[in-house]
Design a protein around this motif. Structure first.
Motif, PDB file in Angstrom:
ATOM      1  N   GLN A 266      32.009  46.872  49.106  1.00 12.89           N
ATOM      2  CA  GLN A 266      32.449  48.414  49.619  1.00 12.89           C
ATOM      3  C   GLN A 266      33.861  48.495  49.337  1.00 12.89           C
ATOM      4  N   ASN A 267      34.650  47.585  49.353  1.00 11.08           N
ATOM      5  CA  ASN A 267      36.104  47.319  48.740  1.00 11.08           C
ATOM      6  C   ASN A 267      36.406  48.201  47.796  1.00 11.08           C
ATOM      7  N   ARG A 268      35.377  48.026  46.656  1.00  7.95           N
ATOM      8  CA  ARG A 268      35.553  48.507  45.306  1.00  7.95           C
ATOM      9  C   ARG A 268      35.197  49.759  44.988  1.00  7.95           C
ATOM     10  N   ILE A 269      34.354  50.360  45.869  1.00  7.39           N
ATOM     11  CA  ILE A 269      33.795  51.742  45.730  1.00  7.39           C
ATOM     12  C   ILE A 269      34.391  52.932  46.613  1.00  7.39           C
ATOM     13  N   HIS A 270      35.317  52.418  47.720  1.00  8.32           N
ATOM     14  CA  HIS A 270      35.824  53.275  48.380  1.00  8.32           C
ATOM     15  C   HIS A 270      37.233  53.024  49.091  1.00  8.32           C
ATOM     16  N   ASN A 271      38.188  53.754  48.895  1.00  5.39           N
ATOM     17  CA  ASN A 271      39.608  53.353  49.330  1.00  5.39           C
ATOM     18  C   ASN A 271      39.972  52.060  48.803  1.00  5.39           C
ATOM     19  N   PHE A 272      39.955  52.041  47.416  1.00  4.41           N
ATOM     20  CA  PHE A 272      40.193  50.673  46.678  1.00  4.41           C
ATOM     21  C   PHE A 272      41.743  50.371  46.834  1.00  4.41           C
ATOM     22  N   ASN A 273      42.645  51.138  46.752  1.00 12.01           N
ATOM     23  CA  ASN A 273      43.884  50.962  46.890  1.00 12.01           C
ATOM     24  C   ASN A 273      44.751  52.454  47.228  1.00 12.01           C
ATOM     25  N   SER A 274      45.938  52.598  46.937  1.00 12.07           N
ATOM     26  CA  SER A 274      46.658  53.883  47.440  1.00 12.07           C
ATOM     27  C   SER A 274      46.625  54.741  46.082  1.00 12.07           C
ATOM     28  N   THR A 275      46.339  54.556  44.994  1.00 15.11           N
ATOM     29  CA  THR A 275      46.063  55.379  43.903  1.00 15.11           C
ATOM     30  C   THR A 275      44.524  55.476  43.554  1.00 15.11           C
ATOM     31  N   HIS A 276      43.915  54.662  43.674  1.00 13.50           N
ATOM     32  CA  HIS A 276      42.388  54.600  43.302  1.00 13.50           C
ATOM     33  C   HIS A 276      41.276  54.581  44.406  1.00 13.50           C
TER      34      HIS A 276
ATOM     35  N   LEU B  98      28.924  43.460  40.577  1.00 16.57           N
ATOM     36  CA  LEU B  98      29.288  44.031  42.180  1.00 16.57           C
ATOM     37  C   LEU B  98      30.399  43.541  42.793  1.00 16.57           C
ATOM     38  N   PHE B  99      30.840  42.388  42.776  1.00 13.70           N
ATOM     39  CA  PHE B  99      32.049  41.712  43.563  1.00 13.70           C
ATOM     40  C   PHE B  99      33.226  41.897  42.743  1.00 13.70           C
ATOM     41  N   SER B 100      34.416  41.793  43.715  1.00 13.97           N
ATOM     42  CA  SER B 100      35.639  41.489  43.005  1.00 13.97           C
ATOM     43  C   SER B 100      35.756  40.156  42.584  1.00 13.97           C
ATOM     44  N   SER B 101      35.124  39.382  43.321  1.00 10.38           N
ATOM     45  CA  SER B 101      35.222  37.827  42.742  1.00 10.38           C
ATOM     46  C   SER B 101      34.492  37.805  41.259  1.00 10.38           C
ATOM     47  N   ASP B 102      33.325  38.671  41.029  1.00 15.01           N
ATOM     48  CA  ASP B 102      32.859  38.579  39.766  1.00 15.01           C
ATOM     49  C   ASP B 102      33.988  39.155  38.807  1.00 15.01           C
ATOM     50  N   GLN B 103      34.439  40.399  39.046  1.00 12.15           N
ATOM     51  CA  GLN B 103      35.449  40.820  38.032  1.00 12.15           C
ATOM     52  C   GLN B 103      36.624  39.751  37.948  1.00 12.15           C
ATOM     53  N   ALA B 104      37.026  39.203  38.893  1.00 15.40           N
ATOM     54  CA  ALA B 104      38.079  38.280  38.760  1.00 15.40           C
ATOM     55  C   ALA B 104      37.828  37.222  37.566  1.00 15.40           C
ATOM     56  N   LEU B 105      36.607  37.155  37.100  1.00 15.78           N
ATOM     57  CA  LEU B 105      36.445  35.890  36.223  1.00 15.78           C
ATOM     58  C   LEU B 105      36.834  36.597  34.812  1.00 15.78           C
ATOM     59  N   LEU B 106      37.352  37.853  34.720  1.00 16.50           N
ATOM     60  CA  LEU B 106      37.822  38.454  33.546  1.00 16.50           C
ATOM     61  C   LEU B 106      39.237  38.573  33.253  1.00 16.50           C
ATOM     62  N   THR B 107      39.835  37.962  34.531  1.00 22.33           N
ATOM     63  CA  THR B 107      41.378  38.143  34.626  1.00 22.33           C
ATOM     64  C   THR B 107      42.145  36.943  34.292  1.00 22.33           C
ATOM     65  N   THR B 108      41.439  35.861  33.501  1.00 24.87           N
ATOM     66  CA  THR B 108      42.322  34.868  32.822  1.00 24.87           C
ATOM     67  C   THR B 108      41.643  34.870  31.451  1.00 24.87           C
ATOM     68  N   THR B 109      42.418  34.255  30.486  1.00 24.77           N
ATOM     69  CA  THR B 109      41.867  33.915  29.066  1.00 24.77           C
ATOM     70  C   THR B 109      40.808  32.970  29.325  1.00 24.77           C
ATOM     71  N   LYS B 110      41.178  31.932  29.986  1.00 31.77           N
ATOM     72  CA  LYS B 110      39.957  30.831  29.884  1.00 31.77           C
ATOM     73  C   LYS B 110      38.634  31.213  30.553  1.00 31.77           C
ATOM     74  N   THR B 111      38.650  31.891  31.544  1.00 32.32           N
ATOM     75  CA  THR B 111      37.370  32.321  32.279  1.00 32.32           C
ATOM     76  C   THR B 111      36.742  33.459  31.653  1.00 32.32           C
ATOM     77  N   LYS B 112      37.432  34.542  30.949  1.00 28.00           N
ATOM     78  CA  LYS B 112      36.999  35.457  30.273  1.00 28.00           C
ATOM     79  C   LYS B 112      36.200  35.013  29.021  1.00 28.00           C
ATOM     80  N   ALA B 113      36.882  34.052  28.314  1.00 24.24           N
ATOM     81  CA  ALA B 113      36.152  33.326  27.176  1.00 24.24           C
ATOM     82  C   ALA B 113      34.815  32.531  27.591  1.00 24.24           C
ATOM     83  N   LEU B 114      34.810  32.240  28.826  1.00 26.40           N
ATOM     84  CA  LEU B 114      33.424  31.529  29.189  1.00 26.40           C
ATOM     85  C   LEU B 114      32.489  32.529  29.558  1.00 26.40           C
TER      86      LEU B 114
END
Length: 320
Positions: free
Chosen positions: A203-213, A265-281
């Motif tokens: 829910q946190n990703r599709i409604h009221n994500f932050n102050s600008t989005h 679906l999850f922020s924790s899934d998307q988080a895997l793309l936020t470091t070079t190492k995890t994104k490469a994996l």
């Protein structure tokens, strides 16, 4: 320092390394060869039977095992029911949606008929998960056995589970506390190739994500629109949600492909793309199912070897 003091320091050091509540014992591949040789095939039959009636069983068992191992080690404490004033893990907020406990109960009942009081519920769960993954089109592996069942299960301890809203540093901390690496994090996240999630977890990703989005900009627009249609802001449909990937009953590497497309679906899934190492994996696993399966097996064996517990339960829902 005197001999007595040296001994005292040594005992203290050992207690810190190996707390009394988490006894250290060796697991082995042939643990039941003499005492219950048909244990594995009996458990496998119970999983197969359950899967013919319910395709969601593999996802449920995989999540159950993960949620078990991350609290007090793989000690089947997630199977215990709440008793008296104690609310057990299975009734903690992250575990309310766990299901398919009957599969483990049925397997335990069948094994008890063969070898009373021998096979732990923790081993049954670890073996059932292996079979469920393999029967869903995923890899198989040899499961070391000899886990013991825990006597303590507290709903409050489920706060320790990594949440779907975690960022990469929170995930890294959670996994490293259990002796698991960033490689293990990315490989085990691939378990999200199976199953379904309720709206509340994303829910946190599709409604009221932050102050600008209103919507997380990393979510693909058409995917976000489809999620918002199923999960409106004031959703009143109890079981509303979405499948974890487009082939949610088949164990494959689709999860990683969709993750790279902004369709996780999850922020924790998307988080895997936020470091070079995890994104490469993630990219590696998206391009090679074999590489993913090898890494998943290695990480599952590692996670499943986090031991705890003291006994072999006769009924998986209650301590002896």
């Amino acid at each position: 320092m005197g001999a007595a003091n040296i001994l005292g320091v040594l005992v203290l050091t050992l207690l810190v390394m190996f707390p009394v509540s988490s006894p250290v014992y060796a697991l082995s591949l042939n643990y039941y060869d003499q005492t219950c040789p048909k244990a594995e095939s009996t458990i496998s039959d119970a999983v197969k039977k359950a899967m013919t009636n319910d395709k969601t069983v593999p996802a449920a068992l995989l999540r159950m095992h993960f949620h078990d191992c991350f609290i007090r080690g793989c000690d089947a404490s997630v199977l215990l029911k709440s008793v008296g004033k104690n609310t057990a893990e299975k009734d903690g907020p992250p575990n309310i949606s766990l299901h398919a406990f009957y599969v483990i109960d049925n397997a335990k009942k069948a094994v008890e008929a063969l070898c009373p009081g021998v096979v732990s519920c923790a081993d049954i769960l670890a073996l059932a998960v292996r079979d469920a993954v393999a029967l869903s089109g995923g890899p198989t592996w040899n499961v070391s056995k000899g886990r013991k069942d825990g006597r303590i299960s507290k709903a409050t301890e489920t706060r320790q589970l990594p949440a779907p809203t975690f960022n990469i540093s929170q995930l890294q901390q959670s996994f490293s506390q259990r002796g698991l690496s960033m490689e293990d994090l990315v490989a085990l996240s691939g378990g999200h190739t199976l199953g379904f999630s309720h709206c509340s977890s994303f829910q946190n990703r599709i409604h009221n994500f932050n102050s600008t989005h209103d919507v997380d900009p990393s979510v693909h627009p058409s995917f976000a629109a489809s999620l918002r249609s199923v999960c409106p802001l004031h959703n009143k449909v109890k079981n509303a949600g979405a499948t974890m990937d487009s082939s949610s009953t088949t164990f494959d590497n689709t999860y990683y492909k969709l993750l790279l497309q902004g369709r996780s679906l999850f922020s924790s899934d998307q988080a895997l793309l936020t470091t070079t190492k995890t994104k490469a994996l993630v990219s590696q696993f998206a391009s090679s199912k074999d590489e993913f399966e090898k890494a998943f097996v290695k990480s599952m064996i590692k996670m499943s070897s986090i031991t705890g517990g003291q006994e072999v339960r006769l009924d998986c829902r209650v301590v002896r």
